[in-house]
Design an enzyme around this catalytic site. Structure first.
Site, PDB file in Angstrom:
ATOM      1  CG  ASN A   1      -4.413   2.178  -3.568  1.00 49.24           C
ATOM      2  OD1 ASN A   1      -3.560   2.065  -2.675  1.00 49.24           O
ATOM      3  ND2 ASN A   1      -5.595   2.740  -3.349  1.00 49.24           N
TER       4      ASN A   1
ATOM      5  CG  ASP B   1      -2.027   1.017   1.135  1.00 53.85           C
ATOM      6  OD1 ASP B   1      -2.565   1.409   2.194  1.00 53.85           O
ATOM      7  OD2 ASP B   1      -2.321   1.452   0.005  1.00 53.85           O
TER       8      ASP B   1
HETATM    9  N1  LIG Z   1       8.352   2.010   3.209  1.00 50.58           N
HETATM   10  C1  LIG Z   1       8.095   2.725   2.086  1.00 50.58           C
HETATM   11  N2  LIG Z   1       8.852   2.556   0.995  1.00 50.58           N
HETATM   12  C2  LIG Z   1       8.574   3.291  -0.104  1.00 50.58           C
HETATM   13  N3  LIG Z   1       7.600   4.212  -0.183  1.00 50.58           N
HETATM   14  C3  LIG Z   1       6.861   4.405   0.899  1.00 50.58           C
HETATM   15  C4  LIG Z   1       7.046   3.669   2.053  1.00 50.58           C
HETATM   16  N4  LIG Z   1       6.148   4.094   2.977  1.00 50.58           N
HETATM   17  C5  LIG Z   1       5.408   5.037   2.391  1.00 50.58           C
HETATM   18  N5  LIG Z   1       5.849   5.262   1.169  1.00 50.58           N
HETATM   19  C6  LIG Z   1       5.361   6.295   0.314  1.00 50.58           C
HETATM   20  C7  LIG Z   1       3.931   5.977  -0.049  1.00 50.58           C
HETATM   21  C8  LIG Z   1       3.035   7.166   0.103  1.00 50.58           C
HETATM   22  C9  LIG Z   1       1.560   6.792   0.141  1.00 50.58           C
HETATM   23  C10 LIG Z   1       1.212   5.636  -0.810  1.00 50.58           C
HETATM   24  N6  LIG Z   1      -0.246   5.516  -1.025  1.00 50.58           N
HETATM   25  C11 LIG Z   1      -0.844   6.218  -2.000  1.00 50.58           C
HETATM   26  O1  LIG Z   1      -0.199   6.956  -2.707  1.00 50.58           O
HETATM   27  C12 LIG Z   1      -2.333   6.110  -2.154  1.00 50.58           C
HETATM   28  C13 LIG Z   1      -2.971   7.090  -2.915  1.00 50.58           C
HETATM   29  C14 LIG Z   1      -4.376   7.069  -3.081  1.00 50.58           C
HETATM   30  C15 LIG Z   1      -5.046   8.113  -3.889  1.00 50.58           C
HETATM   31  C16 LIG Z   1      -6.118   7.770  -4.713  1.00 50.58           C
HETATM   32  C17 LIG Z   1      -6.762   8.758  -5.463  1.00 50.58           C
HETATM   33  C18 LIG Z   1      -6.336  10.069  -5.388  1.00 50.58           C
HETATM   34  F1  LIG Z   1      -6.965  11.016  -6.104  1.00 50.58           F
HETATM   35  C19 LIG Z   1      -5.262  10.419  -4.563  1.00 50.58           C
HETATM   36  C20 LIG Z   1      -4.624   9.449  -3.814  1.00 50.58           C
HETATM   37  C21 LIG Z   1      -5.133   6.059  -2.457  1.00 50.58           C
HETATM   38  C22 LIG Z   1      -4.482   5.079  -1.716  1.00 50.58           C
HETATM   39  O2  LIG Z   1      -5.184   4.081  -1.102  1.00 50.58           O
HETATM   40  C23 LIG Z   1      -3.087   5.097  -1.560  1.00 50.58           C
HETATM   41  O3  LIG Z   1      -2.513   4.102  -0.825  1.00 50.58           O
HETATM   42 MG   LIG Z   2      -3.926   2.514  -0.523  1.00 51.30          MG
END
Ligand SMILES: Nc1ncnc2c1ncn2CCCCCNC(=O)c1cc(-c2ccc(F)cc2)cc(O)c1O
Ligand SMILES: [Mg+2]
Length: 215
Positions: free
Chosen positions: A170, A141
């Site tokens: 997603n 996620d």
């Molecule tokens: N350990 C690690 N390693 C690498 N990256 C890492 C991490 N830990 C965090 N991150 C960085 C991830 C940041 C958040 C990721 N999730 C998402 O980006 C996300 C976006 C939407 C969304 C849908 C429609 C829209 F209009 C706008 C947003 C919905 C969701 O359910 C999402 O999970």
């Molecule tokens: Mg998500």
């Protein structure tokens, strides 16, 4: 400075939830996101699918990539059998700080190890650092373009073995096209799409469950 959205979400939990009661934390976050401010938690609709898969699998070793505010962490941890081990990776320190408090409010801090850092940096170190041999369940996620490279890295490190279940959020919105193509076309995975909606909206989204069949 103005509080961040995760901090406002945490305030809603502290104001509404009962300390030590995971369900009340889940309900408080869903209420906040549905009636106050949208936030990217897996949500109640996809969360119910996640619950049923965790109950069915009864996993002992769980990895979550992308903790955010800890909503799915609480949903998963509250259903784990005693002695299960749950590692969740969060890249953003502000998200991690809020997640620690949300997980604490649910009384689940003893079931969860929250690790701050990027998945790509941590995956090769999970085995020697946490003494984990393989994962029964991996919940993806985090960055959507990281799902595929991280899955390949988990395979290479032997942390995905025959029977491991990958559950990806997603896969439609925002979408993870390269990951979907991989798990759906690979002879090494048995993949299935659980159609649902983007959290708190009517937009289509869903979870992809992929069982590793071994090499
Ligand atoms: N350990 C690690 N390693 C690498 N990256 C890492 C991490 N830990 C965090 N991150 C960085 C991830 C940041 C958040 C990721 N999730 C998402 O980006 C996300 C976006 C939407 C969304 C849908 C429609 C829209 F209009 C706008 C947003 C919905 C969701 O359910 C999402 O999970
Ligand atoms: Mg998500």
């Amino acid at each position: 400075t103005r509080k961040s959205r995760p901090q406002r979400l945490l305030k809603a939990v502290e104001g509404k939830a009962t300390l030590g009661d995971p369900q009340s934390v889940i309900t408080a976050i869903d209420h906040f996101c549905r009636h106050k401010e949208w936030a990217m938690n897996v949500g109640d609709e996809k969360g119910s699918i996640l619950d049923s898969l965790v109950i069915e699998l009864s996993p002992v070793n769980v990895l979550e990539l992308g903790t955010y505010c800890g909503y799915s962490t609480v949903r998963i941890a509250r259903l784990l059998p005693p002695g299960a081990r749950f590692i969740t990776l969060e890249f953003n320190p502000d998200y991690a700080a809020v997640a620690r408090q949300v997980i604490g409010w649910a009384g689940l801090e003893d079931k969860v190890q929250l690790v701050e850092g990027a998945s790509g940096d941590w995956i090769p170190r999970l085995r020697e650092h946490f003494g984990v041999q393989m994962f029964d369940l991996v919940f993806l996620d985090h960055w959507k373009d990281q799902y595929l490279p991280d899955t390949k890295q988990l395979e290479e490190c032997g942390l995905i073995q025959k029977g491991t279940v990958l559950l990806a959020d997603n896969v439609i919105c925002p979408g993870t096209p390269d990951y979907l193509k991989y798990v759906r076309n690979s002879p090494h995975y048995d993949s299935r799409y659980y159609r649902s909606h983007l959290e708190y909206t009517k937009v289509e989204d869903g979870l992809e469950k992929s069982v590793f069949l071994g090499f």
